[in-house]
Design a protein around this motif. Structure first.
Motif, mmCIF file in Angstrom:
data_model
loop_
_atom_site.group_PDB
_atom_site.id
_atom_site.type_symbol
_atom_site.label_atom_id
_atom_site.label_comp_id
_atom_site.label_asym_id
_atom_site.label_seq_id
_atom_site.Cartn_x
_atom_site.Cartn_y
_atom_site.Cartn_z
ATOM 1 N N UNK A 171 0.819 -1.206 0.000
ATOM 2 C CA UNK A 171 0.000 0.000 0.000
ATOM 3 C C UNK A 171 0.850 1.252 0.000
ATOM 4 N N UNK A 172 0.270 2.356 0.469
ATOM 5 C CA UNK A 172 1.032 3.614 0.524
ATOM 6 C C UNK A 172 0.463 4.524 1.602
ATOM 7 N N UNK A 173 1.293 5.473 2.005
ATOM 8 C CA UNK A 173 0.897 6.512 2.962
ATOM 9 C C UNK A 173 1.085 7.878 2.311
ATOM 10 N N UNK A 174 0.308 8.861 2.775
ATOM 11 C CA UNK A 174 0.469 10.245 2.332
ATOM 12 C C UNK A 174 0.409 11.151 3.548
ATOM 13 N N UNK A 175 1.432 11.983 3.729
ATOM 14 C CA UNK A 175 1.456 13.004 4.776
ATOM 15 C C UNK A 175 1.907 14.311 4.142
ATOM 16 N N UNK A 176 1.090 15.344 4.275
ATOM 17 C CA UNK A 176 1.402 16.663 3.700
ATOM 18 C C UNK A 176 1.767 16.555 2.221
ATOM 19 N N UNK A 177 1.071 15.709 1.493
ATOM 20 C CA UNK A 177 1.311 15.556 0.063
ATOM 21 C C UNK A 177 2.456 14.638 -0.305
ATOM 22 N N UNK A 178 3.223 14.168 0.672
ATOM 23 C CA UNK A 178 4.351 13.265 0.397
ATOM 24 C C UNK A 178 3.847 11.819 0.399
ATOM 25 N N UNK A 179 3.938 11.176 -0.739
ATOM 26 C CA UNK A 179 3.417 9.816 -0.900
ATOM 27 C C UNK A 179 4.552 8.804 -0.849
ATOM 28 N N UNK A 180 4.390 7.784 0.006
ATOM 29 C CA UNK A 180 5.407 6.746 0.152
ATOM 30 C C UNK A 180 4.749 5.370 0.048
ATOM 31 N N UNK A 181 5.284 4.518 -0.778
ATOM 32 C CA UNK A 181 4.769 3.157 -0.876
ATOM 33 C C UNK A 181 5.363 2.298 0.234
ATOM 34 N N UNK A 182 4.635 1.258 0.609
ATOM 35 C CA UNK A 182 5.157 0.352 1.636
ATOM 36 C C UNK A 182 4.808 -1.096 1.326
ATOM 37 N N UNK A 183 5.618 -1.983 1.883
ATOM 38 C CA UNK A 183 5.379 -3.416 1.892
ATOM 39 C C UNK A 183 5.521 -3.895 3.330
ATOM 40 N N UNK A 184 4.827 -4.955 3.682
ATOM 41 C CA UNK A 184 4.970 -5.448 5.040
ATOM 42 C C UNK A 184 4.107 -6.647 5.328
ATOM 43 N N UNK A 185 3.857 -6.873 6.600
ATOM 44 C CA UNK A 185 3.113 -8.057 7.026
ATOM 45 C C UNK A 185 2.111 -7.722 8.114
#
Length: 237
Positions: free
Chosen positions: A88-102
């Motif tokens: 999935x991904x996160x967005x804070x103050x317009x900064x988008x970061x993808x993530x992987x995990x469990x």
């Protein structure tokens, strides 16, 4: 799909006659759809409640800065049936970061549905005649943002999910209590830790309302942000 599963693997370095039986039982089901963003609330009376689950509401830090969390894909590990891979991904103050995990299921509570005469209110949203059990899954999660992107880190904490089982042996998202003003589900409580500094911030999110959100949520019938935090991303709630 194969690439996603292989990538996720690198990030892994009560009750029905007791908790162990609960864990054994939950292995027979797949919670992927319940945890993927944008799924169904699995209710039977749409005139009273939404049939689509809302986007996650969440905050990060002591100033309750808004964070957007999207979980695009969840896949069950069929070797370790208590572990799921997440993208999935996160967005804070317009900064988008993808993530992987469990997500890993640690314990469960699964109880037989009470007699219909003992159930108040829930029958307006879900047909109790088709429900055999109600349950909760208590999990831990680790979600690692892509280090090649800006201002990244990892999320870690606990996840609680409410579900019910049908007479046809299906697992469903439990919104039977959606009539309650305090109703929430898929609640994540934990921290975000920066890769670069090692500093951690409280970071919680959930569906419908946010767990352990202090004085951020002042709504009565539903989520409503405190005006003093409006400038921290809450102009649109």
């Amino acid at each position: 799909m194969r690439t996603f599963i292989i990538a996720c693997i690198f990030f892994i370095s009560g009750t029905v006659n007791g908790q162990q039986n609960g864990l054994a039982k939950i292995k027979d089901y797949d919670l992927s759809k319940i945890w993927t963003s944008g799924g169904s609330t699995d209710i039977d009376e749409p005139d009273f409640f939404t049939t689509k689950r809302p986007d996650f509401r969440g905050f990060i830090g002591d100033n309750y800065q808004r964070i957007y969390i999207q979980i695009d894909e969840v896949i069950k590990d069929h070797s370790d049936q208590l572990t799921y891979y997440v993208r999935g991904y996160s967005i804070v103050k317009g900064n988008r970061c993808t993530f992987l995990g469990t997500i890993k299921i640690d314990s469960t509570e699964i109880k037989e549905r009470p007699p219909l005469s003992a159930i108040q209110g829930a029958e307006s949203l879900v047909d109790m005649n088709k429900v055999s059990h109600f349950g909760k899954a208590y999990c831990t999660y680790e979600l690692f943002e892509n280090k090649n992107q800006k201002w990244t880190g990892f999320f870690k904490g606990s996840l609680s999910t409410k579900f019910y089982l049908t007479n046809e042996n299906e697992i469903k998202y439990d919104a039977a209590g959606g009539f309650s003003d305090s109703y929430m589900n898929n609640t994540y409580i934990g921290t975000w830790t920066s890769y670069s500094s090692g500093n951690s911030k409280t970071c919680n999110w959930g569906e419908f309302r946010i767990p352990e959100s202090g004085d951020l949520d002042i709504g009565a019938g539903g989520f409503s942000p405190n005006p003093k935090y409006i400038e921290n991303g809450w102009k649109e709630n």
